[in-house]
Scaffold this motif. Structure first.
Motif, PDB file in Angstrom:
ATOM      1  N   ASP A 168       0.873  -1.163   0.000  1.00  0.00           N
ATOM      2  CA  ASP A 168       0.000   0.000   0.000  1.00  0.00           C
ATOM      3  C   ASP A 168       0.917   1.221   0.000  1.00  0.00           C
ATOM      4  N   LEU A 169       0.859   2.032  -1.044  1.00  0.00           N
ATOM      5  CA  LEU A 169       1.793   3.150  -1.160  1.00  0.00           C
ATOM      6  C   LEU A 169       1.499   4.275  -0.172  1.00  0.00           C
ATOM      7  N   ALA A 170       0.305   4.337   0.373  1.00  0.00           N
ATOM      8  CA  ALA A 170      -0.013   5.387   1.348  1.00  0.00           C
ATOM      9  C   ALA A 170       0.573   5.079   2.716  1.00  0.00           C
ATOM     10  N   THR A 171       0.625   3.809   3.071  1.00  0.00           N
ATOM     11  CA  THR A 171       1.081   3.430   4.410  1.00  0.00           C
ATOM     12  C   THR A 171       2.337   2.568   4.405  1.00  0.00           C
ATOM     13  N   GLY A 172       2.663   1.958   3.270  1.00  0.00           N
ATOM     14  CA  GLY A 172       3.798   1.047   3.194  1.00  0.00           C
ATOM     15  C   GLY A 172       3.455  -0.364   3.632  1.00  0.00           C
ATOM     16  N   ALA A 173       2.220  -0.590   4.079  1.00  0.00           N
ATOM     17  CA  ALA A 173       1.817  -1.908   4.567  1.00  0.00           C
ATOM     18  C   ALA A 173       1.875  -2.951   3.455  1.00  0.00           C
ATOM     19  N   VAL A 174       2.213  -4.172   3.831  1.00  0.00           N
ATOM     20  CA  VAL A 174       2.264  -5.274   2.872  1.00  0.00           C
ATOM     21  C   VAL A 174       0.850  -5.803   2.657  1.00  0.00           C
ATOM     22  N   LEU A 175       0.383  -5.743   1.416  1.00  0.00           N
ATOM     23  CA  LEU A 175      -0.933  -6.273   1.080  1.00  0.00           C
ATOM     24  C   LEU A 175      -0.845  -7.732   0.653  1.00  0.00           C
ATOM     25  N   LYS A 176       0.294  -8.097   0.076  1.00  0.00           N
ATOM     26  CA  LYS A 176       0.527  -9.495  -0.322  1.00  0.00           C
ATOM     27  C   LYS A 176       2.029  -9.740  -0.264  1.00  0.00           C
ATOM     28  N   TRP A 177       2.436 -10.802   0.416  1.00  0.00           N
ATOM     29  CA  TRP A 177       3.855 -11.072   0.641  1.00  0.00           C
ATOM     30  C   TRP A 177       4.317 -12.295  -0.165  1.00  0.00           C
ATOM     31  N   CYS A 178       5.168 -12.055  -1.139  1.00  0.00           N
ATOM     32  CA  CYS A 178       5.805 -13.112  -1.932  1.00  0.00           C
ATOM     33  C   CYS A 178       4.827 -14.231  -2.332  1.00  0.00           C
ATOM     34  N   PRO A 179       3.825 -13.901  -3.130  1.00  0.00           N
ATOM     35  CA  PRO A 179       2.862 -14.920  -3.542  1.00  0.00           C
ATOM     36  C   PRO A 179       3.515 -15.955  -4.473  1.00  0.00           C
ATOM     37  N   LYS A 180       3.034 -17.170  -4.400  1.00  0.00           N
ATOM     38  CA  LYS A 180       3.602 -18.251  -5.218  1.00  0.00           C
ATOM     39  C   LYS A 180       2.729 -18.480  -6.446  1.00  0.00           C
ATOM     40  N   ASP A 181       2.592 -17.432  -7.277  1.00  0.00           N
ATOM     41  CA  ASP A 181       1.684 -17.516  -8.416  1.00  0.00           C
ATOM     42  C   ASP A 181       2.368 -17.820  -9.737  1.00  0.00           C
ATOM     43  N   THR A 182       3.688 -17.966  -9.744  1.00  0.00           N
ATOM     44  CA  THR A 182       4.437 -18.399 -10.926  1.00  0.00           C
ATOM     45  C   THR A 182       5.528 -19.343 -10.444  1.00  0.00           C
ATOM     46  N   PRO A 183       6.094 -20.130 -11.337  1.00  0.00           N
ATOM     47  CA  PRO A 183       7.170 -21.041 -10.913  1.00  0.00           C
ATOM     48  C   PRO A 183       8.323 -20.321 -10.210  1.00  0.00           C
ATOM     49  N   VAL A 184       8.752 -19.195 -10.778  1.00  0.00           N
ATOM     50  CA  VAL A 184       9.862 -18.450 -10.173  1.00  0.00           C
ATOM     51  C   VAL A 184       9.445 -17.890  -8.818  1.00  0.00           C
ATOM     52  N   ARG A 185       8.271 -17.283  -8.748  1.00  0.00           N
ATOM     53  CA  ARG A 185       7.790 -16.712  -7.491  1.00  0.00           C
ATOM     54  C   ARG A 185       7.526 -17.791  -6.451  1.00  0.00           C
ATOM     55  N   SER A 186       7.180 -18.988  -6.907  1.00  0.00           N
ATOM     56  CA  SER A 186       6.973 -20.083  -5.970  1.00  0.00           C
ATOM     57  C   SER A 186       8.264 -20.397  -5.222  1.00  0.00           C
ATOM     58  N   LEU A 187       9.376 -20.387  -5.953  1.00  0.00           N
ATOM     59  CA  LEU A 187      10.678 -20.622  -5.328  1.00  0.00           C
ATOM     60  C   LEU A 187      11.040 -19.479  -4.387  1.00  0.00           C
ATOM     61  N   LEU A 188      10.859 -18.246  -4.868  1.00  0.00           N
ATOM     62  CA  LEU A 188      11.184 -17.085  -4.043  1.00  0.00           C
ATOM     63  C   LEU A 188      10.279 -17.007  -2.815  1.00  0.00           C
ATOM     64  N   GLY A 189       9.014 -17.344  -2.998  1.00  0.00           N
ATOM     65  CA  GLY A 189       8.087 -17.327  -1.882  1.00  0.00           C
ATOM     66  C   GLY A 189       8.426 -18.360  -0.825  1.00  0.00           C
ATOM     67  N   THR A 190       8.909 -19.524  -1.283  1.00  0.00           N
ATOM     68  CA  THR A 190       9.316 -20.570  -0.350  1.00  0.00           C
ATOM     69  C   THR A 190      10.494 -20.113   0.491  1.00  0.00           C
ATOM     70  N   LEU A 191      11.423 -19.409  -0.135  1.00  0.00           N
ATOM     71  CA  LEU A 191      12.600 -18.911   0.588  1.00  0.00           C
ATOM     72  C   LEU A 191      12.216 -17.868   1.645  1.00  0.00           C
ATOM     73  N   LYS A 192      11.113 -17.171   1.412  1.00  0.00           N
ATOM     74  CA  LYS A 192      10.680 -16.124   2.350  1.00  0.00           C
ATOM     75  C   LYS A 192       9.475 -16.548   3.189  1.00  0.00           C
ATOM     76  N   SER A 193       9.130 -17.819   3.136  1.00  0.00           N
ATOM     77  CA  SER A 193       7.922 -18.282   3.821  1.00  0.00           C
ATOM     78  C   SER A 193       8.014 -18.165   5.337  1.00  0.00           C
ATOM     79  N   THR A 194       9.214 -18.205   5.872  1.00  0.00           N
ATOM     80  CA  THR A 194       9.386 -18.096   7.326  1.00  0.00           C
ATOM     81  C   THR A 194       9.824 -16.693   7.757  1.00  0.00           C
ATOM     82  N   VAL A 195       9.897 -15.784   6.798  1.00  0.00           N
ATOM     83  CA  VAL A 195      10.314 -14.408   7.087  1.00  0.00           C
ATOM     84  C   VAL A 195       9.080 -13.540   7.263  1.00  0.00           C
ATOM     85  N   GLN A 196       9.058 -12.770   8.324  1.00  0.00           N
ATOM     86  CA  GLN A 196       7.925 -11.878   8.561  1.00  0.00           C
ATOM     87  C   GLN A 196       7.837 -10.814   7.482  1.00  0.00           C
TER      88      GLN A 196
END
Length: 219
Positions: A168-196
């Motif tokens: 959210d550009l007004a507040t900086g809040a995360v609306l969606k964190w590393c979604p696994k919606d593509t093969p590449v993002r699935s890998l990246l999302g897995t790496l960040k799955s335990t990160v707040q």
């Protein structure tokens, strides 16, 4: 001298006599109360100033009501107006040395490097301007390539092309964190799955009547 406050707390008042030949001391506050009981006594009346980012670009001849500026005395406001700076912050606010019109509608982002070397990201969507840190928080990907859009809730958001994180550009809040919606993002999302999820640092914005953009770094 001891006073008894209605809130149930004792108030200590100290006073020091002075002679008529000396200049009376400046008294900034007559009574300081430390209340430990219930009730409203001792509560601060100071208004909180929002540090959220974003501001509507003013139209010619109209005053913009939405602003993230703190109240200031008339002298500071007058000096700020004379300097061309936002009222109340002649020293704290930074002129980005560009106008809202410098960001083309075909490209909603623009990188801005400050004299001190810090890099910021400027966003323009419809008639609004936002400022944030230059890189995303998950993988430090440049936000200059971010997709800027209005989400289903009405928030102006920015999506990181690499990992799909949405802020959210007004507040900086995360609306969606590393979604696994593509093969590449699935890998990246897995790496960040335990990160707040880490919010994006956004900064207050002020757009002057002539379209000049100012911001204030919040540390």
């Amino acid at each position: 001298m001891m006073l008894n406050c209605s809130a149930g707390a004792n108030v200590s008042c100290s006073r020091r006599p002075f002679s008529s030949s000396t200049t009376p001391p400046v008294i900034s506050r007559l009574v300081v109360c430390k209340a430990g009981g219930a009730g409203g006594f001792g509560k601060s009346n100071k208004k909180k100033v929002s540090t959220e980012g974003g501001m509507v670009i003013p139209e010619d001849g109209k005053r913009v009501k939405k602003s993230y500026l703190a109240d200031s005395d008339s002298k500071a406001a007058s000096k700020a107006a004379a300097d061309g700076a936002p009222p109340g912050f002649p020293n704290d606010w930074i002129d980005l040395k560009l106008k809202a019109s410098d960001v083309p509608f075909g490209k909603n982002t623009k990188t801005v490097e400050l004299a001190a070397g810090k890099v910021l990201m400027l966003y323009k969507f419809e008639n609004m301007v936002f400022v944030s840190d230059a890189n995303s928080t998950a993988y430090q990907y440049p936000m200059v390539d971010a997709k800027v859009f209005r989400d289903s809730s009405g928030a102006i958001a920015a999506e990181v092309p690499l990992d799909g994180t949405i802020y959210d550009l007004a507040t900086g809040a995360v609306l969606k964190w590393c979604p696994k919606d593509t093969p590449v993002r699935s890998l990246l999302g897995t790496l960040k799955s335990t990160v707040q999820a880490t919010p994006l640092q956004v900064y207050p914005v002020h757009v002057t009547q002539d379209g000049s953009i100012w911001t204030k770094l919040v540390l």
